[in-house]
Motif scaffolding. Structure first.
Motif, PDB file in Angstrom:
ATOM      1  N   ILE A 158       0.785  -1.211  -0.003  1.00  0.00           N
ATOM      2  CA  ILE A 158       0.010   0.135  -0.080  1.00  0.00           C
ATOM      3  C   ILE A 158       0.942   1.244  -0.171  1.00  0.00           C
ATOM      4  O   ILE A 158       1.800   1.352   0.843  1.00  0.00           O
ATOM      5  CB  ILE A 158      -1.080   0.162   1.093  1.00  0.00           C
ATOM      6  N   THR A 159       0.545   1.993  -1.105  1.00  0.00           N
ATOM      7  CA  THR A 159       1.598   3.204  -1.165  1.00  0.00           C
ATOM      8  C   THR A 159       0.388   4.541  -1.024  1.00  0.00           C
ATOM      9  O   THR A 159      -0.716   4.224  -1.417  1.00  0.00           O
ATOM     10  CB  THR A 159       2.331   3.426  -2.493  1.00  0.00           C
ATOM     11  N   ALA A 160       1.114   5.717  -0.556  1.00  0.00           N
ATOM     12  CA  ALA A 160       0.169   6.819  -0.390  1.00  0.00           C
ATOM     13  C   ALA A 160       0.901   8.108  -0.538  1.00  0.00           C
ATOM     14  O   ALA A 160       2.207   7.976  -0.516  1.00  0.00           O
ATOM     15  CB  ALA A 160      -0.464   6.869   0.982  1.00  0.00           C
ATOM     16  N   SER A 161       0.249   9.286  -0.910  1.00  0.00           N
ATOM     17  CA  SER A 161       0.801  10.512  -1.007  1.00  0.00           C
ATOM     18  C   SER A 161       0.759  11.124   0.391  1.00  0.00           C
ATOM     19  O   SER A 161       0.563  10.598   1.213  1.00  0.00           O
ATOM     20  CB  SER A 161       0.069  11.441  -1.922  1.00  0.00           C
ATOM     21  N   SER A 162       1.490  12.400   0.461  1.00  0.00           N
ATOM     22  CA  SER A 162       1.604  12.948   1.823  1.00  0.00           C
ATOM     23  C   SER A 162       0.189  13.207   2.384  1.00  0.00           C
ATOM     24  O   SER A 162      -0.110  13.451   3.524  1.00  0.00           O
ATOM     25  CB  SER A 162       2.395  14.079   1.745  1.00  0.00           C
TER      26      SER A 162
END
Length: 210
Positions: A158-162
């Protein structure tokens, strides 16, 4: 049982993992039959780090103590210090976890660290913009798999922006299966909108209120 390893490093962005660590640590909205969850603070050494907000965190364990299996989860926060070579070891550990079925969650600057090691070249992902990854990682080859959303789940990564910390938290909690689905929906809607109706809906989903 799940072991959640939260990696800490100097200039850690305090807010980015706040929702998920708070919920997993307290278990306040867990369903009755939720799996046991243990949080451990991990770093490259046992020396204390200082967050972006000026708070001091002392790790429980080091990278070598991480158990690599399907019930391990590694959370990587954003920070301004990911370029330091001493953090390469945790990215290698992230790669091992992904290969063995463990879960990795990375947000903001941590996604750049994954990109630098080729871990985003073959998985759907997001970050602070595809141009951001191009800028900070000359070896990045995952442009065609970039998705412009606050947080993206691709199986056990799982990746996310700030700005994607809340959705990242929702996706991690969903992956672990510790909330009832209606609890998770109400929880996310409340923190996403601030509307009181979702708070009361959340309270109604809890085991003691059913």
């Amino acid at each position: 049982m799940f072991t959640i390893y939260v990696y800490v490093l100097d200039t850690l962005a305090d807010w980015e993992l706040g929702h998920v660590t708070s919920e997993l640590n307290t278990g306040r909205f867990f369903k009755k039959d939720a799996p046991v969850v243990e949080l451990k603070i991990v770093s490259y050494s046992k020396e204390s780090i200082t967050t972006m907000g000026g708070m001091t965190i002392t790790p429980d364990c080091t990278i070598d103590d991480i158990i690599v299996n399907e019930s391990s989860v590694l959370l990587l926060p954003g920070a301004d210090t990911w370029n330091d070579p001493k953090h390469a070891a945790i990215i290698e550990k992230a790669s091992e976890l992904l290969s063995t079925g463990g879960m990795v969650g990375a947000i903001c600057g941590a996604t750049a660290a994954l990109a630098n090691h080729g871990l985003l070249d073959n998985r759907s992902h997001t970050s602070n913009g595809v141009g951001f990854l191009d800028m900070v990682s000359p070896t990045y080859k995952g442009q065609s798999l970039y998705i412009d959303e606050p947080s993206v789940a691709d199986n056990n990564l799982i990746t996310a922006s700030s700005t994607g910390g809340l959705l990242l938290s929702k996706q991690i909690i969903e992956h672990l299966g510790v909330f009832q689905p209606d609890t998770l929906d109400a929880w996310y809607n409340y923190f996403n909108t601030g509307k009181a109706e979702y708070f009361f809906a959340l309270m109604q989903t809890l085991p003691n209120n059913n």
